[in-house]
Design a protein around this motif. Structure first.
Motif, mmCIF file in Angstrom:
data_model
loop_
_atom_site.group_PDB
_atom_site.id
_atom_site.type_symbol
_atom_site.label_atom_id
_atom_site.label_comp_id
_atom_site.label_asym_id
_atom_site.label_seq_id
_atom_site.Cartn_x
_atom_site.Cartn_y
_atom_site.Cartn_z
ATOM 1 N N UNK A 187 0.866 -1.172 0.000
ATOM 2 C CA UNK A 187 0.000 0.000 0.000
ATOM 3 C C UNK A 187 0.907 1.228 0.000
ATOM 4 N N UNK A 188 0.724 2.120 -0.960
ATOM 5 C CA UNK A 188 1.632 3.268 -1.108
ATOM 6 C C UNK A 188 0.878 4.592 -1.095
ATOM 7 N N UNK A 189 -0.115 4.725 -1.964
ATOM 8 C CA UNK A 189 -0.890 5.961 -2.029
ATOM 9 C C UNK A 189 -2.361 5.582 -2.124
ATOM 10 N N UNK A 190 -3.075 5.770 -1.025
ATOM 11 C CA UNK A 190 -4.459 5.311 -0.932
ATOM 12 C C UNK A 190 -5.439 6.090 -1.776
ATOM 13 N N UNK A 214 -5.722 1.298 -2.264
ATOM 14 C CA UNK A 214 -6.914 0.695 -1.669
ATOM 15 C C UNK A 214 -8.170 1.552 -1.590
ATOM 16 N N UNK A 215 -8.047 2.848 -1.404
ATOM 17 C CA UNK A 215 -9.245 3.602 -1.020
ATOM 18 C C UNK A 215 -9.882 4.348 -2.187
ATOM 19 N N UNK A 224 1.629 9.546 1.346
ATOM 20 C CA UNK A 224 2.055 8.814 0.155
ATOM 21 C C UNK A 224 3.508 8.374 0.311
ATOM 22 N N UNK A 225 3.730 7.062 0.364
ATOM 23 C CA UNK A 225 5.057 6.545 0.692
ATOM 24 C C UNK A 225 6.077 6.766 -0.413
ATOM 25 N N UNK A 274 1.175 0.926 -6.245
ATOM 26 C CA UNK A 274 2.260 1.186 -5.322
ATOM 27 C C UNK A 274 3.678 0.862 -5.734
ATOM 28 N N UNK A 275 3.963 -0.409 -6.055
ATOM 29 C CA UNK A 275 5.354 -0.804 -6.284
ATOM 30 C C UNK A 275 5.995 -0.068 -7.461
#
Length: 651
Positions: free
Chosen positions: A212-215, A220-221, A297-298, A325-326
């Protein structure tokens, strides 16, 4: 996100767990009935585990604020100078380390979130820890707890908790060599990202899988502002209780009916009492890409961090949960990897988390080999060994290991995107949506400024897969992991889906990278969603695989909420009946459209109930759209629209 409504990995019988850690009755004495008949239960059971090939320890590790985190440690018998593989999880460390009641470490770990062969054959010490506030750990739970800062005024976060955990492990596990690797899938893949912020010196390697990186952007969201409402049960179950015992309820077999009956996502949440949990209230308050989402946001966070720990990002090309994400992490961090030896990427033909399972097939697709086993043995195992084992050789792992779908071959690449080991940079190539519902490579023609149109009716939204719509889940017969490879013929036959198709391909067309939708479109409403799907159409008959005859396979697809055309932070009503450009990235692909196949692009304005319905009338917050806000709209797609394909080589 991985464990979801109807599909959380089964927690094995309490006797398995309690038998290993011991159970004591109140007062520590055997109980007897009023008649004096003694209980046959001992005051405390002492499991006999001398024949086990591992030793199980449970520790409550104190964090810097005094909160103790429940940690399960599995040490192979006879281990000495072994590396530690750590996973931090909100999904129950006891369950993840009690997959079977077995004297052998392999069956004990075989399941989510364990790459079993790598752990057992590598002789690693396996550590799984409950994050604060979940299951056996103390403290307060916050969904994907942000780093200390504007969104988290406390002095603790997942970065500090990981640091404190690693510090304890290397000081208190005498069988270890003091080297730690962290890995995990989904939410458990987000947590290794947090470990890279101010990492502990003993952290030598990280493998975030399907993280999960940026929802908001594409995990996911939300996806480009459209809310993924089928994840509402996950939010409820994850935050209602420490141990996920309270379950989301339903009143229909078909999720399509559940969400249609309620109307808006906000109203459905109200009917379920979802506003009792904190994360749902935050979602309702932040429907746009504001500071709440941007500061979590990772990819943005890690791009600002020093690159200290070698990291391998693992991506699934058909990840039905975290497809953003990746690749976003790789794009953000790779420029910092000046030696080309710190940032690695693996892309496989998998659903979310399938890399630790049998991955020889995905739905109707057959790959000719177990691609998951290849990843674990040929890529993951030597990569971890290089950093965690004394005297291990440098791993022969390419900077990018990318499975090429269509040809079904692994490619060793020096960078991404790239079509081969060197000199194969993808070339942006427009594929136009032309008159007669045809697709054509080349440039727009002056006489093709006309359009095709359809009526989008919120009362009859386009299903994202054939009904009945199943809930999100991984067990009990649910097929949620497969929806991205569903045959798209059902959608292609609807009058509210435009279908543009190429001629039969005489030569292969290879794409490597992100397709980009450039949709010139208008709506008679004042808001609209746009879904663009890039599809590989198989020949009418396929020898040896009759079920694949005419199959319409999504290669890359996504949704964009029109109110964010000008700004992701500030929604704005759309000018009715005015042709406007909607430009957005589709997910990463590494695919070859083979000779004899055709390329298809489908355009539609709903993808339900995976995403909430756009009322097609501009309202301040779609979560609270009223029944009268949902109106039909005439959607026009102009023939100057195109999908920019990252084509490798000559067509």
């Amino acid at each position: 996100m991985r464990q979801t409504y109807g599909g959380r990995i089964a927690i094995f019988a309490a006797v398995i767990i309690s038998g290993l850690i011991g159970v004591q009755t109140s007062g520590g004495q055997s109980q007897s009935s009023p008649t004096g008949l003694p209980s046959e239960m001992p005051a405390r059971i002492e499991p006999v585990t001398s024949s086990f090939d591992y030793v199980r320890r449970v520790a409550m590790i104190a964090m810097r604020d005094g909160v103790r985190l429940h940690t399960v440690i599995l040490v192979p018998k006879g281990a000495k100078g072994a590396g530690i593989l750590l996973t931090r999880t909100p999904y129950d460390a006891e369950a993840q380390t009690n997959q079977a009641a077995s004297a052998h470490l392999g069956p004990t770990l075989s399941g989510y979130d364990n790459a079993t062969e790598v752990i057992v054959e590598g002789g690693y010490i396996r550590v799984v820890q409950d994050v604060r506030g979940k299951y056996g750990s103390e403290g307060d739970y916050v969904m994907t707890r942000p780093l200390h800062g504007p969104l988290n005024p406390t002095p603790v976060d997942h970065s500090t908790d990981t640091y404190d955990t690693i510090d304890w492990l290397v000081k208190n596990i005498p069988e270890s060599n003091g080297r730690v690797g962290i890995l995990g899938i989904s939410y458990d893949g987000f947590l290794p990202l947090m470990a890279l912020v101010n990492p502990h010196p003993a952290l030598k390697v990280a493998v975030p899988m399907n993280p999960m990186v940026d929802g908001w952007m594409g995990d996911d969201w939300f996806h480009n502002g459209a809310f993924r409402e089928q994840n509402m049960p996950y939010v409820y179950e994850q935050e209602a209780t420490r141990d996920n015992k309270v379950k989301w309820w339903t009143n229909h077999f078909d999720d399509y009916d559940v969400f249609m009956e309620a109307g808006s996502a906000g109203e459905l949440g109200r009917r379920h009492g979802l506003e009792q949990v904190g994360f749902w209230r935050k979602i309702l308050e932040h429907p746009s890409y504001d500071a709440f989402w941007q500061q979590q946001a990772m990819d943005k966070i890690l791009a600002a961090q020093p690159l200290k720990v070698p990291v391998m990002f693992v991506h699934s090309l058909w990840d039905q949960e975290d497809i953003y994400g990746a690749p976003a992490l790789y794009k953000a961090l790779k420029p910092k990897d000046t030696g080309n030896d710190k940032v690695f990427l693996v892309m496989g033909p998998w659903h979310h988390g399938q890399e630790i399972e049998d991955a020889s097939t995905l739905g109707a697709l057959k790959f000719g080999s177990d691609t998951g086993l290849y990843f674990r043995r040929e890529i993951l195992a030597p990569f971890l060994a290089q950093y965690l084992k004394d005297g291990a050789p440098k791993a022969d792992v390419a900077p990018v290991s990318a499975f090429e779908t269509g040809t079904n071959k692994w490619r060793r690449l020096n960078a991404w995107p790239s079509g081969c080991a060197s000199g194969c940079t993808p070339r942006p190539t427009p594929l136009y949506l032309t008159a007669g519902l045809k697709l054509r490579f080349g440039s727009a023609k002056a006489d093709e400024s006309s359009f095709d149109e359809y009526i989008s009716d919120p009362a009859k939204p386009v299903p994202f897969r054939a009904r009945p719509s199943q809930p999100v889940g991984y067990s009990n017969g649910l097929t949620w992991p497969l929806w991205l490879v569903d045959d798209q013929r059902e959608a292609s036959g609807r009058p509210d889906v435009l279908v543009f198709t190429s001629t039969t391909l005489p030569v292969p067309v290879k794409i490597s990278g992100q397709p980009v939708a450039n949709l010139m479109a208008s709506t008679s409403g004042t808001d609209s969603d746009w879904v663009v799907k890039l599809i590989d159409v198989y020949p009418d008959e396929v020898a040896g695989q009759p079920a694949m005859g005419g199959y319409q396979l999504m290669v890359s697809a996504d949704i964009f909420r029109g109110r964010y055309r000008e700004s992701l932070e500030t929604p704005k009503a759309i000018a009715a009946d005015k042709p406007l450009l909607y430009k957005f990235n589709l997910p990463t692909a590494n695919h070859v459209f083979l000779p004899g196949h055709r390329i298809m692009v489908q355009v539609q304005s709903s993808w339900f109930p995976l995403y909430d319905r756009n009322p097609q009338t501009f309202v301040p917050n779609i979560f609270w759209a009223k029944p009268e806000d949902y109106r039909k709209a005439t959607q026009r797609v102009y023939h100057t629209s195109f999908v920019e394909l990252p084509v490798v080589g000559q067509r």
